[in-house]
Design a protein around this motif. Sequence first.
Motif, mmCIF file in Angstrom:
data_model
loop_
_atom_site.group_PDB
_atom_site.id
_atom_site.type_symbol
_atom_site.label_atom_id
_atom_site.label_comp_id
_atom_site.label_asym_id
_atom_site.label_seq_id
_atom_site.Cartn_x
_atom_site.Cartn_y
_atom_site.Cartn_z
ATOM 1 N N ARG A 123 -20.591 4.288 12.568
ATOM 2 C CA ARG A 123 -19.997 4.248 13.805
ATOM 3 C C ARG A 123 -18.463 3.910 14.076
ATOM 4 N NH1 ARG A 123 -22.679 0.919 17.001
ATOM 5 N NH2 ARG A 123 -24.063 -0.220 15.589
ATOM 6 N N VAL A 124 -17.994 3.510 12.933
ATOM 7 C CA VAL A 124 -16.601 3.050 12.850
ATOM 8 C C VAL A 124 -15.615 4.299 12.846
ATOM 9 C CG1 VAL A 124 -14.817 1.892 11.701
ATOM 10 C CG2 VAL A 124 -17.129 1.010 11.698
ATOM 11 N N VAL A 125 -14.603 4.221 14.033
ATOM 12 C CA VAL A 125 -13.981 5.160 14.152
ATOM 13 C C VAL A 125 -12.447 4.804 13.683
ATOM 14 C CG1 VAL A 125 -15.204 6.637 16.349
ATOM 15 C CG2 VAL A 125 -13.452 4.444 16.892
ATOM 16 N N ALA A 126 -11.929 3.724 13.517
ATOM 17 C CA ALA A 126 -10.983 3.396 13.170
ATOM 18 C C ALA A 126 -10.970 1.694 12.406
ATOM 19 C CB ALA A 126 -9.800 3.532 14.097
ATOM 20 N N VAL A 127 -10.050 1.602 11.463
ATOM 21 C CA VAL A 127 -10.016 0.271 10.946
ATOM 22 C C VAL A 127 -8.692 -0.184 10.957
ATOM 23 C CG1 VAL A 127 -10.574 -1.161 8.784
ATOM 24 C CG2 VAL A 127 -11.791 0.940 9.193
ATOM 25 N N VAL B 204 0.895 -1.306 0.220
ATOM 26 C CA VAL B 204 -0.020 -0.183 -0.141
ATOM 27 C C VAL B 204 0.849 1.228 0.025
ATOM 28 C CG1 VAL B 204 -1.883 -0.811 1.278
ATOM 29 C CG2 VAL B 204 -0.245 -0.185 2.587
ATOM 30 N N ARG B 205 0.411 2.240 -0.493
ATOM 31 C CA ARG B 205 1.097 3.469 -0.443
ATOM 32 C C ARG B 205 0.368 4.167 0.732
ATOM 33 N NH1 ARG B 205 0.880 3.461 -5.625
ATOM 34 N NH2 ARG B 205 -1.143 4.131 -5.861
ATOM 35 N N ALA B 206 1.013 4.379 1.895
ATOM 36 C CA ALA B 206 0.530 4.675 3.069
ATOM 37 C C ALA B 206 0.902 6.355 3.389
ATOM 38 C CB ALA B 206 1.211 3.916 4.578
ATOM 39 N N ASP B 207 0.026 7.107 3.881
ATOM 40 C CA ASP B 207 0.275 8.370 4.113
ATOM 41 C C ASP B 207 1.312 8.379 5.267
ATOM 42 O OD1 ASP B 207 -1.686 9.414 2.498
ATOM 43 O OD2 ASP B 207 -3.388 9.000 4.019
ATOM 44 N N ILE B 208 1.261 7.700 6.407
ATOM 45 C CA ILE B 208 2.154 7.398 7.354
ATOM 46 C C ILE B 208 2.764 6.160 7.419
ATOM 47 C CG2 ILE B 208 2.236 7.851 9.824
ATOM 48 C CD1 ILE B 208 0.150 9.715 9.730
ATOM 49 N N THR B 209 3.905 5.878 7.681
ATOM 50 C CA THR B 209 4.591 4.777 7.816
ATOM 51 C C THR B 209 5.009 4.715 9.385
ATOM 52 O OG1 THR B 209 5.050 4.144 5.761
ATOM 53 C CG2 THR B 209 6.032 2.837 7.456
ATOM 54 N N VAL B 210 4.523 4.097 10.281
ATOM 55 C CA VAL B 210 5.103 3.986 11.624
ATOM 56 C C VAL B 210 6.315 2.921 11.836
ATOM 57 C CG1 VAL B 210 4.522 3.294 14.012
ATOM 58 C CG2 VAL B 210 2.674 4.287 12.711
ATOM 59 N N GLU B 211 7.414 3.671 12.155
ATOM 60 C CA GLU B 211 8.657 2.960 12.286
ATOM 61 C C GLU B 211 9.211 3.173 13.721
ATOM 62 O OE1 GLU B 211 10.322 1.275 9.585
ATOM 63 O OE2 GLU B 211 9.456 1.754 7.705
ATOM 64 N N VAL C 228 -11.428 8.626 9.586
ATOM 65 C CA VAL C 228 -11.416 7.031 10.209
ATOM 66 C C VAL C 228 -10.225 6.630 9.505
ATOM 67 C CG1 VAL C 228 -12.627 4.915 9.938
ATOM 68 C CG2 VAL C 228 -13.886 7.237 9.986
ATOM 69 N N PRO C 229 -9.006 6.376 10.428
ATOM 70 C CA PRO C 229 -7.849 6.047 9.862
ATOM 71 C C PRO C 229 -7.944 4.391 9.759
ATOM 72 C CG PRO C 229 -7.784 6.593 12.004
ATOM 73 C CD PRO C 229 -8.967 7.113 11.835
ATOM 74 N N LEU C 230 -7.393 4.239 8.490
ATOM 75 C CA LEU C 230 -7.211 2.791 8.057
ATOM 76 C C LEU C 230 -5.653 2.188 8.257
ATOM 77 C CD1 LEU C 230 -7.881 0.096 6.583
ATOM 78 C CD2 LEU C 230 -7.538 1.451 4.229
ATOM 79 N N VAL C 231 -5.364 1.455 9.027
ATOM 80 C CA VAL C 231 -3.980 1.011 9.574
ATOM 81 C C VAL C 231 -3.740 -0.399 9.033
ATOM 82 C CG1 VAL C 231 -2.524 0.393 11.322
ATOM 83 C CG2 VAL C 231 -4.329 2.307 11.743
ATOM 84 N N PHE C 232 -2.860 -0.590 8.305
ATOM 85 C CA PHE C 232 -2.465 -1.985 7.739
ATOM 86 C C PHE C 232 -1.154 -2.494 8.646
ATOM 87 C CE2 PHE C 232 -4.626 -0.340 3.858
ATOM 88 C CZ PHE C 232 -5.323 -1.463 3.595
ATOM 89 N N SER C 233 -1.264 -3.507 9.163
ATOM 90 C CA SER C 233 -0.144 -3.928 10.026
ATOM 91 C C SER C 233 0.114 -5.473 9.558
ATOM 92 C CB SER C 233 -0.465 -3.935 11.422
ATOM 93 O OG SER C 233 -1.094 -5.145 11.965
ATOM 94 N N GLY C 234 1.057 -6.189 10.160
ATOM 95 C CA GLY C 234 1.742 -7.538 10.012
ATOM 96 C C GLY C 234 0.940 -8.474 11.046
ATOM 97 N N ASP C 235 0.280 -7.792 12.168
ATOM 98 C CA ASP C 235 -0.019 -8.720 13.298
ATOM 99 C C ASP C 235 -1.159 -8.102 14.010
ATOM 100 O OD1 ASP C 235 1.681 -11.036 14.855
ATOM 101 O OD2 ASP C 235 0.339 -9.636 16.113
ATOM 102 N N CYS C 236 -1.944 -9.261 14.538
ATOM 103 C CA CYS C 236 -3.205 -8.720 15.276
ATOM 104 C C CYS C 236 -2.863 -7.733 16.553
ATOM 105 C CB CYS C 236 -4.007 -9.792 15.270
ATOM 106 S SG CYS C 236 -4.759 -10.608 14.155
ATOM 107 N N LEU C 237 -1.602 -8.091 16.971
ATOM 108 C CA LEU C 237 -1.485 -7.376 18.296
ATOM 109 C C LEU C 237 -1.354 -5.855 18.273
ATOM 110 C CD1 LEU C 237 1.656 -9.819 19.524
ATOM 111 C CD2 LEU C 237 -0.499 -9.447 20.763
#
Length: 242
Positions: free
Chosen positions: A210-214, A13-20, A52-61
């Motif tokens: 009602r969704v505030v984040a995904v 994905v082309r993310a607006d923010i990448t958390v590193e 409504v931010p959409l966060v992609f990650s590698g892990d459910c944690l």
Amino acid sequence: MPYHQDERVEIPVRADITVEPDFPGGDAWQQVAALCDATAAAVAPAVARGEVPLVFSGDCLVGGGVVAGTQRAGADPAIVWFDAHGDVHTVETSTSGYLGGMSLRLVTGAHPERYADRFGLRPLGPERAVLVNARDLDPAEAEYLATSATGRIPVDQVTVDALPPGALVLHVDVDVIDPADLPGLKFPVPGGPSADEVLAACGRVLATGRVVAVHVSCPWWVATDREQDVTRERLAAQFAAL
Ligand SMILES: NC(=[NH2+])NCCC[C@H](N)C(=O)O
């Protein structure tokens, strides 16, 4: 959030923010807490702006980090958790030792000293979580869910009446999708819904307004061919388009 715990995962994905985050060292719980804290810090301002931010990650944690971010912005969400697995183990019941298999249970208050307390998550009551299409439960998980207030529904029963009231975080482990539609998963479980069925159910959750984040968790192996990459790119784009 291109990490499966502290291991890098490619998410097309082309993310607006990448958390590193700078991983602090110490045990795996400390790495996870750092990742969740950084996630929460990225999520909170967007939620505060009414996005409504959409966060992609590698892990459910990372799910707890997303919830904590919405809480930092003043929300008090319940969680709708799509996953082929229960993710309701504790340190005591896990037979694999895989921390990801405890993700939802941690969000609903297990081991706060290892998880929630470290990044300011206010754990949700178990009744504030609904598990969607969990079909591979370990015995201890089935036992817990039989008496827990956490609800369980199949994908086709995701309707407004089946969801908790109030604000919602939508969490999707992509392994809820049948592995025939998404090859290369770390924990594939056959007999699941198609990608289209999952996307449609997510659309119904979002349609509540009602969704505030995904959070879309992608515990998959490195793609072994171009076709897997294309499938992943398309899926990520479909989530972004919901
Ligand atoms: N979200 C996931 N991918 N969970 C996989 C969990 C697998 C298994 N139940 C375990 O605890 O080891």
